[in-house]
Design a protein around this motif. Sequence first.
Motif, PDB file in Angstrom:
ATOM      1  N   ASP A   1       0.825  -1.217   0.000  1.00 31.92           N
ATOM      2  CA  ASP A   1       0.000   0.000   0.000  1.00 31.92           C
ATOM      3  C   ASP A   1       0.858   1.266   0.000  1.00 31.92           C
ATOM      4  OD1 ASP A   1       0.913   0.175   2.615  1.00 31.92           O
ATOM      5  OD2 ASP A   1      -0.960   1.066   3.315  1.00 31.92           O
ATOM      6  N   VAL A   2       2.191   1.088   0.051  1.00 33.19           N
ATOM      7  CA  VAL A   2       3.118   2.218  -0.034  1.00 33.19           C
ATOM      8  C   VAL A   2       2.665   3.312   0.936  1.00 33.19           C
ATOM      9  CG1 VAL A   2       4.460   3.612  -1.657  1.00 33.19           C
ATOM     10  CG2 VAL A   2       3.242   1.624  -2.494  1.00 33.19           C
ATOM     11  N   GLY A   3       2.531   2.905   2.184  1.00 34.84           N
ATOM     12  CA  GLY A   3       1.926   3.781   3.177  1.00 34.84           C
ATOM     13  C   GLY A   3       2.843   4.863   3.718  1.00 34.84           C
ATOM     14  N   SER A   4       4.139   4.719   3.509  1.00 39.46           N
ATOM     15  CA  SER A   4       5.071   5.730   4.015  1.00 39.46           C
ATOM     16  C   SER A   4       6.403   5.573   3.281  1.00 39.46           C
ATOM     17  CB  SER A   4       5.301   5.560   5.515  1.00 39.46           C
ATOM     18  OG  SER A   4       6.197   4.497   5.751  1.00 39.46           O
ATOM     19  N   TRP A   5       7.333   6.481   3.572  1.00 38.17           N
ATOM     20  CA  TRP A   5       8.652   6.413   2.962  1.00 38.17           C
ATOM     21  C   TRP A   5       9.326   5.064   3.205  1.00 38.17           C
ATOM     22  CZ3 TRP A   5      10.310   8.959  -0.891  1.00 38.17           C
ATOM     23  CH2 TRP A   5       9.931  10.281  -1.095  1.00 38.17           C
ATOM     24  N   LEU A   6       8.951   4.388   4.301  1.00 41.60           N
ATOM     25  CA  LEU A   6       9.554   3.087   4.594  1.00 41.60           C
ATOM     26  C   LEU A   6       9.310   2.080   3.479  1.00 41.60           C
ATOM     27  CD1 LEU A   6       8.785   2.681   8.394  1.00 41.60           C
ATOM     28  CD2 LEU A   6      10.947   3.272   7.294  1.00 41.60           C
ATOM     29  N   ALA A   7       8.201   2.267   2.735  1.00 45.95           N
ATOM     30  CA  ALA A   7       7.881   1.338   1.660  1.00 45.95           C
ATOM     31  C   ALA A   7       8.978   1.308   0.602  1.00 45.95           C
ATOM     32  CB  ALA A   7       6.552   1.715   1.022  1.00 45.95           C
ATOM     33  N   VAL A   8       9.710   2.423   0.475  1.00 43.22           N
ATOM     34  CA  VAL A   8      10.757   2.509  -0.548  1.00 43.22           C
ATOM     35  C   VAL A   8      11.775   1.386  -0.372  1.00 43.22           C
ATOM     36  CG1 VAL A   8      12.651   3.952  -1.395  1.00 43.22           C
ATOM     37  CG2 VAL A   8      10.430   4.970  -0.898  1.00 43.22           C
ATOM     38  N   GLU A   9      12.006   1.001   0.872  1.00 42.50           N
ATOM     39  CA  GLU A   9      12.924  -0.118   1.131  1.00 42.50           C
ATOM     40  C   GLU A   9      12.407  -1.437   0.580  1.00 42.50           C
ATOM     41  OE1 GLU A   9      15.422   0.541   5.179  1.00 42.50           O
ATOM     42  OE2 GLU A   9      13.375  -0.213   5.332  1.00 42.50           O
ATOM     43  N   ARG A  10      11.079  -1.576   0.593  1.00 41.62           N
ATOM     44  CA  ARG A  10      10.497  -2.818   0.088  1.00 41.62           C
ATOM     45  C   ARG A  10      10.459  -2.810  -1.434  1.00 41.62           C
ATOM     46  NH1 ARG A  10       6.654  -1.494   4.379  1.00 41.62           N
ATOM     47  NH2 ARG A  10       5.168  -0.798   2.803  1.00 41.62           N
ATOM     48  N   ILE A  11      10.281  -1.611  -2.006  1.00 44.04           N
ATOM     49  CA  ILE A  11      10.096  -1.499  -3.450  1.00 44.04           C
ATOM     50  C   ILE A  11      11.421  -1.526  -4.196  1.00 44.04           C
ATOM     51  CG2 ILE A  11       9.247   0.002  -5.278  1.00 44.04           C
ATOM     52  CD1 ILE A  11       7.404   1.263  -3.091  1.00 44.04           C
ATOM     53  N   LYS A  12      12.401  -0.791  -3.648  1.00 47.24           N
ATOM     54  CA  LYS A  12      13.654  -0.633  -4.378  1.00 47.24           C
ATOM     55  C   LYS A  12      14.732  -1.526  -3.793  1.00 47.24           C
ATOM     56  CE  LYS A  12      12.749   4.045  -5.861  1.00 47.24           C
ATOM     57  NZ  LYS A  12      13.367   5.210  -6.464  1.00 47.24           N
ATOM     58  N   LYS A  13      15.765  -1.728  -4.574  1.00 48.23           N
ATOM     59  CA  LYS A  13      16.877  -2.563  -4.111  1.00 48.23           C
ATOM     60  C   LYS A  13      17.728  -1.797  -3.100  1.00 48.23           C
ATOM     61  CE  LYS A  13      17.510  -5.925  -7.774  1.00 48.23           C
ATOM     62  NZ  LYS A  13      17.464  -5.602  -9.205  1.00 48.23           N
ATOM     63  N   THR A  14      18.059  -2.461  -1.994  1.00 51.76           N
ATOM     64  CA  THR A  14      19.003  -1.873  -1.047  1.00 51.76           C
ATOM     65  C   THR A  14      20.407  -2.279  -1.466  1.00 51.76           C
ATOM     66  OG1 THR A  14      18.746  -3.791   0.383  1.00 51.76           O
ATOM     67  CG2 THR A  14      17.392  -1.887   0.897  1.00 51.76           C
ATOM     68  N   ASN A  15      21.391  -1.420  -1.195  1.00 50.32           N
ATOM     69  CA  ASN A  15      22.773  -1.781  -1.517  1.00 50.32           C
ATOM     70  C   ASN A  15      23.395  -2.585  -0.379  1.00 50.32           C
ATOM     71  OD1 ASN A  15      23.607   0.024   0.458  1.00 50.32           O
ATOM     72  ND2 ASN A  15      24.106   1.640  -0.989  1.00 50.32           N
ATOM     73  N   GLU A  16      24.677  -2.882  -0.490  1.00 50.36           N
ATOM     74  CA  GLU A  16      25.291  -3.796   0.486  1.00 50.36           C
ATOM     75  C   GLU A  16      25.299  -3.225   1.907  1.00 50.36           C
ATOM     76  OE1 GLU A  16      28.882  -1.887  -1.624  1.00 50.36           O
ATOM     77  OE2 GLU A  16      26.776  -2.260  -2.036  1.00 50.36           O
TER      78      GLU A  16
ATOM     79  N   GLY B   1      22.699  -1.757   3.075  1.00 54.15           N
ATOM     80  CA  GLY B   1      21.297  -1.688   3.487  1.00 54.15           C
ATOM     81  C   GLY B   1      20.654  -0.359   3.166  1.00 54.15           C
ATOM     82  N   ASN B   2      21.341   0.472   2.368  1.00 52.80           N
ATOM     83  CA  ASN B   2      20.775   1.773   2.014  1.00 52.80           C
ATOM     84  C   ASN B   2      20.009   1.701   0.693  1.00 52.80           C
ATOM     85  OD1 ASN B   2      22.140   3.089   4.223  1.00 52.80           O
ATOM     86  ND2 ASN B   2      24.012   2.986   3.005  1.00 52.80           N
ATOM     87  N   VAL B   3      18.980   2.518   0.579  1.00 55.25           N
ATOM     88  CA  VAL B   3      18.331   2.737  -0.708  1.00 55.25           C
ATOM     89  C   VAL B   3      18.656   4.169  -1.100  1.00 55.25           C
ATOM     90  CG1 VAL B   3      16.181   2.739  -1.995  1.00 55.25           C
ATOM     91  CG2 VAL B   3      16.445   1.240  -0.021  1.00 55.25           C
ATOM     92  N   VAL B   4      19.459   4.312  -2.136  1.00 53.03           N
ATOM     93  CA  VAL B   4      20.011   5.623  -2.449  1.00 53.03           C
ATOM     94  C   VAL B   4      19.637   6.018  -3.871  1.00 53.03           C
ATOM     95  CG1 VAL B   4      22.188   6.818  -2.878  1.00 53.03           C
ATOM     96  CG2 VAL B   4      21.912   5.464  -0.799  1.00 53.03           C
ATOM     97  N   ASN B   5      19.106   7.228  -4.033  1.00 52.06           N
ATOM     98  CA  ASN B   5      18.860   7.790  -5.356  1.00 52.06           C
ATOM     99  C   ASN B   5      19.447   9.184  -5.437  1.00 52.06           C
ATOM    100  OD1 ASN B   5      16.528   5.745  -5.234  1.00 52.06           O
ATOM    101  ND2 ASN B   5      16.556   6.440  -7.356  1.00 52.06           N
ATOM    102  N   GLY B   6      20.044   9.495  -6.572  1.00 53.38           N
ATOM    103  CA  GLY B   6      20.532  10.859  -6.773  1.00 53.38           C
ATOM    104  C   GLY B   6      22.001  10.986  -6.483  1.00 53.38           C
ATOM    105  N   ASN B   7      22.392  12.216  -6.187  1.00 51.70           N
ATOM    106  CA  ASN B   7      23.784  12.636  -6.045  1.00 51.70           C
ATOM    107  C   ASN B   7      24.183  12.493  -4.571  1.00 51.70           C
ATOM    108  OD1 ASN B   7      26.191  13.995  -6.318  1.00 51.70           O
ATOM    109  ND2 ASN B   7      25.275  15.956  -6.908  1.00 51.70           N
ATOM    110  N   VAL B   8      24.624  11.289  -4.197  1.00 48.91           N
ATOM    111  CA  VAL B   8      24.784  10.977  -2.773  1.00 48.91           C
ATOM    112  C   VAL B   8      26.141  10.356  -2.498  1.00 48.91           C
ATOM    113  CG1 VAL B   8      23.839   9.605  -0.852  1.00 48.91           C
ATOM    114  CG2 VAL B   8      22.279  10.606  -2.542  1.00 48.91           C
ATOM    115  N   ILE B   9      26.801  10.794  -1.425  1.00 47.88           N
ATOM    116  CA  ILE B   9      28.008  10.120  -0.924  1.00 47.88           C
ATOM    117  C   ILE B   9      27.681   9.611   0.475  1.00 47.88           C
ATOM    118  CG2 ILE B   9      30.372  10.430  -0.093  1.00 47.88           C
ATOM    119  CD1 ILE B   9      30.793  12.542  -2.193  1.00 47.88           C
ATOM    120  N   THR B  10      27.806   8.298   0.688  1.00 49.67           N
ATOM    121  CA  THR B  10      27.554   7.761   2.025  1.00 49.67           C
ATOM    122  C   THR B  10      28.860   7.277   2.640  1.00 49.67           C
ATOM    123  OG1 THR B  10      27.075   5.589   1.088  1.00 49.67           O
ATOM    124  CG2 THR B  10      25.197   7.016   1.515  1.00 49.67           C
ATOM    125  N   ILE B  11      29.147   7.736   3.851  1.00 48.54           N
ATOM    126  CA  ILE B  11      30.305   7.280   4.627  1.00 48.54           C
ATOM    127  C   ILE B  11      29.737   6.618   5.882  1.00 48.54           C
ATOM    128  CG2 ILE B  11      32.401   8.002   5.854  1.00 48.54           C
ATOM    129  CD1 ILE B  11      32.664   8.741   2.948  1.00 48.54           C
TER     130      ILE B  11
END
Lengths: 356, 356
Positions: free
Chosen positions: B271-286, B288-298
């Motif tokens: 039901d895509v009830g909140s931003w948390l659904a994005v984790e279920r819909i999209k692939k998480t990286n190694e 555990g992040n779901v990242v879109n756009g211009n992002v640097i994660t440390i």
Amino acid sequence: MNTTALIMAGGRGERFWPRSRRNLPKQFLSLTDDGKTMIQLTVERILPLVKMEDIYIATNKNYRDLVRSQLPEIPEENILCEPVGRNTAPCIGLGAAHIGKKYEDALMLVLPSDHLIKFNNMFLSALRAACQVAGEGDNLVTLGITPTYPETGYGYIKFNPHATLGAAYEVERFVEKPTLEVAKEYLETEEYLWNSGMFIWKLSSIWKNLGKYMPETCSRLKTIAAAIGTPEEETVLEREFAAMPSVSIDYGIMEKAEHIYTIPGTFGWDDVGSWLAVERIKKTNEDGNVVNGNVITIDTHNCIIQGKGKLIASVGLRDLIIVDTDDAILICEKHKAGDIRKVTENLKICNRDEYL
Amino acid sequence: MNTTALIMAGGRGERFWPRSRRNLPKQFLSLTDDGKTMIQLTVERILPLVKMEDIYIATNKNYRDLVRSQLPEIPEENILCEPVGRNTAPCIGLGAAHIGKKYEDALMLVLPSDHLIKFNNMFLSALRAACQVAGEGDNLVTLGITPTYPETGYGYIKFNPHATLGAAYEVERFVEKPTLEVAKEYLETEEYLWNSGMFIWKLSSIWKNLGKYMPETCSRLKTIAAAIGTPEEETVLEREFAAMPSVSIDYGIMEKAEHIYTIPGTFGWDDVGSWLAVERIKKTNEDGNVVNGNVITIDTHNCIIQGKGKLIASVGLRDLIIVDTDDAILICEKHKAGDIRKVTENLKICNRDEYL
């Protein structure tokens, strides 16, 4: 004797990324509520003691225009540009060379451009006391900060509490950044101060010590001094400065020389070493947050949020640093503030210079 | 019998703020990697079963242009605008009134516009089975989702595992959102399904039940139906629709009527009830992040980071939702996603409509 000052403003600190950038380092940022930049505050602070025309700024070419625009009252010839970075000893020597063209001898304050001081009058008192001690013989005086907690990020000064000269104590030795254990011991003995990197001496004293402990550098500095005002000034400076080794004044002279004194101070000094400093500088609200800009906080505690125009909404956050700028936003766990440099390292590796 | 569909797209969900706005609610956003919006996917999904010209969209005036631009193939007369929001029963009745102008009787699928379904073929199979059951007598069929965990945010459907009709089970009752304890019991009995809000019935069946359980609303809907295509259509619609009470189809009919059946499904419904659904819909990286756009994660783990053009640098973060848009950025602790509405409430109170 005239009192002059050399303000060192060549640093390229990355710890305030994304607000600080290669072309706008920390000393040119305003981190206080008065809107004045760190270097403007540094100059303003010493004006009761030093005439504007006796204040010199050591920086590098890239920052010359920033210095001129932020400090239009400083005479242009007092803006000294290091051709390359060679740490503090050559920088201070360059300052001494220029000041020596104006005064045969003079008191010289050496001050970083990116520290904050809360209690200016107490600071000026400490400087006056330091000038008195530095005026005698060839004493080298450093301002030491009475530590308030066992900081492991600073160097310390061990003084002899039984050997005083006016308000100053004789320095026994300089020590590197300690472990937490050791820092706690230092705090208990009450015989250690934080090394603030602020120095006071006569031109003649520093030249004498440069000659004794850094003879090659001293000789190159004298060559530079002789060329000031001649058509060769630029060429000589570039050649001689680049040839000097990169050495700090602490390592090059202070740790070795005799007649080193320290004036302990408690004037609300802060080296503003990272975004965490903002909590100390600015007022926190009832939730423990320091908030600037267009921000809505919901259930958010102990966060530092520095907005720009864009609305920042925080929900359920604890202990974060959030900094928005026109082209980049940082979100960092407070205790990981030291890792902000990993972001800039990543940007360097990826040649994303536009963000550096 | 023809199969038609009514897609309900009047919702103004705020749970995807700051990406969703009053003038761009969730059903018009793309949250999947294919770039298609939720409502586009909803239409596309049923095309093997329903002709484009038999798909009706119920929305409100403000979203008419969004529907037209996102679904240019839908005939303009199939875009039905509710003058005011009156919950699902009047909305469905309006759909039935319009479809009834085209077909004397027809199967009518009623679908939300802002849910995601992973396995379209399984979904179509469930719909076909539902159509078969709905085609008999005056059965009302609802798609139930086989629960996979004890969710407390959904209503549940209690079915009788021993009373089947084709692939369907008889519904015993609808139950409100349960406590965690109760939800766990539901899961264990294997006799409860999540209420998906997707319905299948004949026009004649829903009219019969509207007449029986919501007689006043039914009479107003018939007045509206009679005015369709006349010069008074708009006036009558506005008057009669506003006069109806705001009632959900669940409360108004499903919880009271007879011959209610459910088809259990396991077609990857969300039901895509909140931003948390994005984790279920999209692939998480190694990490555990779901990242879109211009992002640097440390040193960042289990975060949802949705960037736009601006660089987002994250350092030392855990379990955060970060969403950047042109004029607002949200940083929210994952488990506090429900409190995002406190931000929009705050914005409403402060009349900051530009952010709503």
